[in-house]
Design an enzyme around this catalytic site. Structure first.
Site, short mmCIF file in Angstrom:
data_model
loop_
_atom_site.label_atom_id
_atom_site.label_comp_id
_atom_site.label_asym_id
_atom_site.label_seq_id
_atom_site.Cartn_x
_atom_site.Cartn_y
_atom_site.Cartn_z
N TYR A 52 0.83 -1.20 0.00
CA TYR A 52 0.00 0.00 0.00
C TYR A 52 0.87 1.25 0.00
O TYR A 52 2.03 1.24 0.43
CB TYR A 52 -0.93 0.02 1.21
CG TYR A 52 -0.20 0.20 2.52
CD1 TYR A 52 0.03 1.46 3.05
CD2 TYR A 52 0.26 -0.92 3.23
CE1 TYR A 52 0.72 1.63 4.26
CE2 TYR A 52 0.94 -0.77 4.43
CZ TYR A 52 1.17 0.51 4.94
OH TYR A 52 1.86 0.67 6.11
N PHE A 62 2.29 9.68 3.55
CA PHE A 62 2.63 9.52 4.97
C PHE A 62 3.10 8.11 5.30
O PHE A 62 3.66 7.86 6.36
CB PHE A 62 1.44 9.90 5.86
CG PHE A 62 0.18 9.09 5.62
CD1 PHE A 62 0.01 7.82 6.17
CD2 PHE A 62 -0.83 9.60 4.83
CE1 PHE A 62 -1.14 7.08 5.94
CE2 PHE A 62 -1.99 8.86 4.58
CZ PHE A 62 -2.14 7.60 5.14
N ASP A 63 2.88 7.15 4.40
CA ASP A 63 3.32 5.77 4.68
C ASP A 63 3.34 4.97 3.39
O ASP A 63 2.54 5.23 2.47
CB ASP A 63 2.38 5.11 5.70
CG ASP A 63 2.96 3.82 6.28
OD1 ASP A 63 4.17 3.57 6.08
OD2 ASP A 63 2.22 3.06 6.93
N ILE A 82 -7.51 0.04 10.26
CA ILE A 82 -8.63 0.98 10.26
C ILE A 82 -9.85 0.33 9.58
O ILE A 82 -9.72 -0.58 8.76
CB ILE A 82 -8.26 2.31 9.56
CG1 ILE A 82 -7.85 2.05 8.10
CG2 ILE A 82 -7.16 3.02 10.33
CD1 ILE A 82 -7.60 3.33 7.30
N TYR A 108 -8.66 7.51 11.09
CA TYR A 108 -8.13 7.80 12.42
C TYR A 108 -8.95 8.83 13.19
O TYR A 108 -8.54 9.29 14.26
CB TYR A 108 -6.67 8.25 12.31
CG TYR A 108 -5.76 7.13 11.86
CD1 TYR A 108 -5.29 6.18 12.76
CD2 TYR A 108 -5.38 7.03 10.53
CE1 TYR A 108 -4.47 5.13 12.35
CE2 TYR A 108 -4.55 5.99 10.10
CZ TYR A 108 -4.10 5.05 11.01
OH TYR A 108 -3.29 4.03 10.59
N PHE A 125 -5.58 5.59 -0.04
CA PHE A 125 -4.65 4.45 -0.10
C PHE A 125 -4.71 3.81 -1.48
O PHE A 125 -5.80 3.58 -2.03
CB PHE A 125 -5.02 3.39 0.94
CG PHE A 125 -4.73 3.78 2.36
CD1 PHE A 125 -3.47 3.61 2.91
CD2 PHE A 125 -5.73 4.33 3.15
CE1 PHE A 125 -3.21 3.97 4.22
CE2 PHE A 125 -5.48 4.70 4.46
CZ PHE A 125 -4.22 4.52 5.00
#
Length: 447
Positions: A52, A62-63, A82, A108, A125
């Site tokens: 992902y 961010f990731d 999540i 979140y 995502f």
């Protein structure tokens, strides 16, 4: 197209895609970027493997699992990720790449995930699904029983040993339905209903109302014997679809007072003995182990109750030892004999059965010691006398074998030393002295 390429399509990500939330509240939008293969989708409890890339709506990353070079895995529908992921990945096929736009309440929330994810952030995502497989529910995690949840159950309680259950079972083998029934029974009695061990183990992992598919390997199925009644061959892998409609747990040890434990122990002892007489040794073991679990740590008993509890525990260990001998598990038989002898140091059956277990384990010296002790304490025990002779015979055979082995070994050493000595040659050194050279070298004269 790779997921990395997809994630760099635009720095401003439009709110587009199909609303896949159960409530249809627009909380998770899915846009398929590359179609997957096959018709099968992951189920609740499946372990899924994905890559992902996560960004904010403005494109800020961010990731990324790809940056780490390692696929990310989690158990679907278990709240390990999540909400948007549990919902979104459940709609994917292997090989599929999709975009998931996740509103804060499915990500979140108002807290965010500082420092990279601000409060009330909508996340994007790009997810690629590589593989998924069912949940291994065996204690040893040996892949013997794999669960695929069709419909999640309610609550957290699960049936235990002795629980009353109402179920619908459908057993198939190579696409053929061989058993389909509505049943009511106690967990532990399944063999009487021609159910394999794996079905009862499966039930103990289920919640009320759950419907699941279980892949059961031969060890937990009908084993090497098969099941002629259902035309199941030896070594067959089975598939059972089970729905747990209703159940009532059997009382746990901590829920019973001493009187109830003693009463229930007497009942299951008789039940176990009947199983043993019928040759159902695994089922007998289940019952006898319940007695041990109830009474082993019971303390502060009245003298009369203490004697009853001790007698029941002794009987349980003796019967467990005998059952394990029948199941060809001598180490477990040995363990239970030791526990029986802790309760009654000179118990005839415990000594004899420990001797039998040691004999099977080829520890003839110790086995002879137990049988001799039985003869000493109980001179009329003819079987023990016979076993002493059998042990002596095997010990003698072992000594003869060892003698031959060592004789051959010494002979080989002697032959090797002889060859070594014969291979030594004299070699004249430069100063006129003589050296010994090994390894069969030819004789040489120093220059």
């Amino acid at each position: 197209m790779t997921a990395e390429e997809l994630s760099n399509d635009s720095q401003s990500i439009p709110m587009e895609g199909e609303d896949i939330t159960p409530k249809k509240d627009g909380g998770v939008l899915k846009l398929v970027k590359r179609e997957g293969t096959g018709a099968e989708l992951p189920m609740t409890g499946d372990k899924v493997f994905v890559h992902y890339v996560g960004t904010l709506l403005d494109g800020t990353q961010f990731d990324s699992s790809r940056d780490r070079g390692e696929k990310f895995s989690f158990e679907l529908g278990k709240g390990q990720v999540i909400k948007a992921w549990d919902i979104g990945v459940a709609t994917m096929r292997i090989g599929e790449i999709c975009q998931l736009i996740c509103k804060p309440e499915y990500a979140y929330g108002s807290a965010g995930s500082p420092p990279k994810i601000p409060p009330n952030a909508t996340l994007v995502f790009q997810v690629e699904l590589f593989d998924f497989h069912g949940e291994d529910i065996t204690e040893d995690e040996d892949g013997g029983i794999v669960r695929r949840i069709i419909t999640k159950g309610e609550g957290y309680s699960k049936p235990n040993e002795g629980a009353s259950v109402e179920v619908h079972v459908e057993g198939t083998h190579e696409g053929r339905v061989f058993d389909e029934r509505e049943l009511k029974f106690e967990v532990g009695d399944g063999e009487n209903l021609d159910l394999p061990l794996g079905v009862e183990k499966s039930l103990q992992a289920m919640e009320q109302g759950e419907e699941s598919l279980f892949i059961i390997r031969p060890k937990y199925g009908f084993g090497n014997a098969g099941k002629p009644k259902f035309n199941i061959p030896p070594g067959a892998t089975l598939q059972y679809k089970i729905k747990l409609t209703k159940f009532e747990k059997a009382k746990e040890s901590w829920e019973m007072n001493t009187s109830e434990k003693l009463e229930q122990s007497t009942i299951v002892k008789e039940k176990g003995t009947q199983y043993f007489k019928d040759g159902k040794y695994k089922q007998a073991v289940v019952q006898y182990k319940r007695i041990v679990s109830w009474l082993e740590h019971e303390s502060s008993l009245q003298e009369e109750d203490e004697e009853k509890a001790k007698a029941l525990r002794l009987a349980a260990h003796l019967n467990l030892a005998m059952s394990y001998l029948k199941l060809q598990e001598p180490s477990l038989a040995l363990e239970n004999c030791d526990k029986a002898l802790e309760l009654d140091t000179n118990n005839e059956k415990a000594l004899f059965r420990r001797g039998e277990a040691l004999f099977v384990m080829k520890d003839f010296d110790r086995a002879r010691g137990d049988f001799q002790r039985v003869v000493q304490l109980y001179p009329t025990n003819k079987a023990a006398k016979s076993q002493v002779l059998q042990c002596q015979k095997h010990i003698k055979e072992q000594h003869e074998k060892d003698k031959r082995l060592y004789a051959n070994m010494f002979q080989k050493f002697a032959e090797r030393d002889a060859k070594k000595e014969a291979g030594q040659v004299k070699k004249e050194s430069k100063d006129g002295t003589m050296e010994l050279e090994e390894n069969g070298a030819e004789e040489q004269t120093a220059a």
